[in-house]
Scaffold this motif. Structure first.
Motif, mmCIF file in Angstrom:
data_model
loop_
_atom_site.group_PDB
_atom_site.id
_atom_site.type_symbol
_atom_site.label_atom_id
_atom_site.label_comp_id
_atom_site.label_asym_id
_atom_site.label_seq_id
_atom_site.Cartn_x
_atom_site.Cartn_y
_atom_site.Cartn_z
ATOM 1 N N PHE A 7 25.745 -23.925 6.098
ATOM 2 C CA PHE A 7 26.402 -23.358 7.274
ATOM 3 C C PHE A 7 25.349 -22.930 8.289
ATOM 4 C CE2 PHE A 7 29.324 -22.546 3.765
ATOM 5 C CZ PHE A 7 30.533 -22.950 4.292
ATOM 6 N N ALA A 8 25.624 -23.164 9.552
ATOM 7 C CA ALA A 8 24.776 -22.694 10.644
ATOM 8 C C ALA A 8 25.682 -22.041 11.688
ATOM 9 C CB ALA A 8 23.995 -23.845 11.260
ATOM 10 N N LEU A 9 25.296 -20.848 12.109
ATOM 11 C CA LEU A 9 26.101 -20.080 13.060
ATOM 12 C C LEU A 9 25.288 -19.716 14.292
ATOM 13 C CD1 LEU A 9 27.687 -17.556 10.528
ATOM 14 C CD2 LEU A 9 28.782 -19.561 11.512
ATOM 15 N N SER A 10 25.893 -19.896 15.445
ATOM 16 C CA SER A 10 25.322 -19.480 16.719
ATOM 17 C C SER A 10 26.470 -19.453 17.724
ATOM 18 C CB SER A 10 24.242 -20.453 17.179
ATOM 19 O OG SER A 10 23.610 -19.993 18.346
ATOM 20 N N THR A 11 26.370 -18.598 18.707
ATOM 21 C CA THR A 11 27.392 -18.551 19.746
ATOM 22 C C THR A 11 26.847 -19.314 20.945
ATOM 23 O OG1 THR A 11 28.159 -16.406 18.938
ATOM 24 C CG2 THR A 11 28.884 -17.059 21.143
ATOM 25 N N HIS A 12 27.183 -20.578 21.023
ATOM 26 C CA HIS A 12 26.617 -21.452 22.045
ATOM 27 C C HIS A 12 26.935 -20.964 23.455
ATOM 28 C CE1 HIS A 12 25.501 -24.072 18.787
ATOM 29 N NE2 HIS A 12 26.760 -24.080 18.371
ATOM 30 N N SER A 13 28.136 -20.408 23.662
ATOM 31 C CA SER A 13 28.517 -19.942 24.999
ATOM 32 C C SER A 13 27.658 -18.775 25.470
ATOM 33 C CB SER A 13 29.997 -19.534 25.028
ATOM 34 O OG SER A 13 30.221 -18.452 24.135
ATOM 35 N N GLU A 14 27.044 -18.046 24.522
ATOM 36 C CA GLU A 14 26.178 -16.916 24.871
ATOM 37 C C GLU A 14 24.699 -17.260 24.726
ATOM 38 O OE1 GLU A 14 27.166 -14.000 26.230
ATOM 39 O OE2 GLU A 14 29.144 -14.961 26.262
ATOM 40 N N GLY A 15 24.408 -18.455 24.257
ATOM 41 C CA GLY A 15 23.025 -18.881 24.126
ATOM 42 C C GLY A 15 22.251 -18.170 23.031
ATOM 43 N N GLY A 16 22.944 -17.750 21.986
ATOM 44 C CA GLY A 16 22.254 -17.069 20.889
ATOM 45 C C GLY A 16 23.233 -16.482 19.901
ATOM 46 N N LEU A 17 22.774 -15.451 19.215
ATOM 47 C CA LEU A 17 23.572 -14.823 18.154
ATOM 48 C C LEU A 17 24.353 -13.638 18.692
ATOM 49 C CD1 LEU A 17 20.796 -15.039 15.465
ATOM 50 C CD2 LEU A 17 22.963 -16.269 15.424
ATOM 51 N N THR A 18 25.610 -13.554 18.243
ATOM 52 C CA THR A 18 26.484 -12.449 18.629
ATOM 53 C C THR A 18 27.116 -11.851 17.372
ATOM 54 O OG1 THR A 18 28.492 -13.786 18.844
ATOM 55 C CG2 THR A 18 27.061 -13.638 20.805
#
Length: 102
Positions: free
Chosen positions: A68-79
């Motif tokens: 699994f890989a998680l990132s919030t692409h719309s925010e350009g990083g981790l949320t």
């Protein structure tokens, strides 16, 4: 929208997620399921949680191992959404008897 976490917040929250590691603007974990069908069931459960959250992980399945890989692409990083979904994934993996894989 959710705001991007700073480095200190990320490191502090990863302290509660020992299977997860940071890779730039992404957190990653891999789980080895007892068998292939359990791995698929884990993915299905995570997919349902992701739909509810409207926050979708990158998932890669290799026989019994699920990455699994998680990132919030719309925010350009981790949320906080990434951290919350990581907790849900970890709990579901444990419930299904999967163990953290390196």
């Amino acid at each position: 929208m959710t705001r991007r976490l700073d480095d200190e917040e990320i490191e502090r929250q990863l302290g509660d997620l020992p299977a997860w590691t940071r890779d730039g603007d992404t957190i990653r974990a891999s789980w080895e399921a007892p068998d292939f069908l359990t791995g698929i069931a884990l993915v299905q459960e995570v997919a349902a949680a992701a739909e509810t959250m409207d926050h979708h992980p990158d998932i890669d399945i290799r026989w019994r191992t699920v990455h699994f890989a998680l990132s919030t692409h719309s925010e350009g990083g981790l949320t906080q959404l990434d951290v919350e979904l990581a907790h849900q994934i970890s709990q579901e993996a444990a419930r299904r008897g999967a163990v953290a894989a390196s």
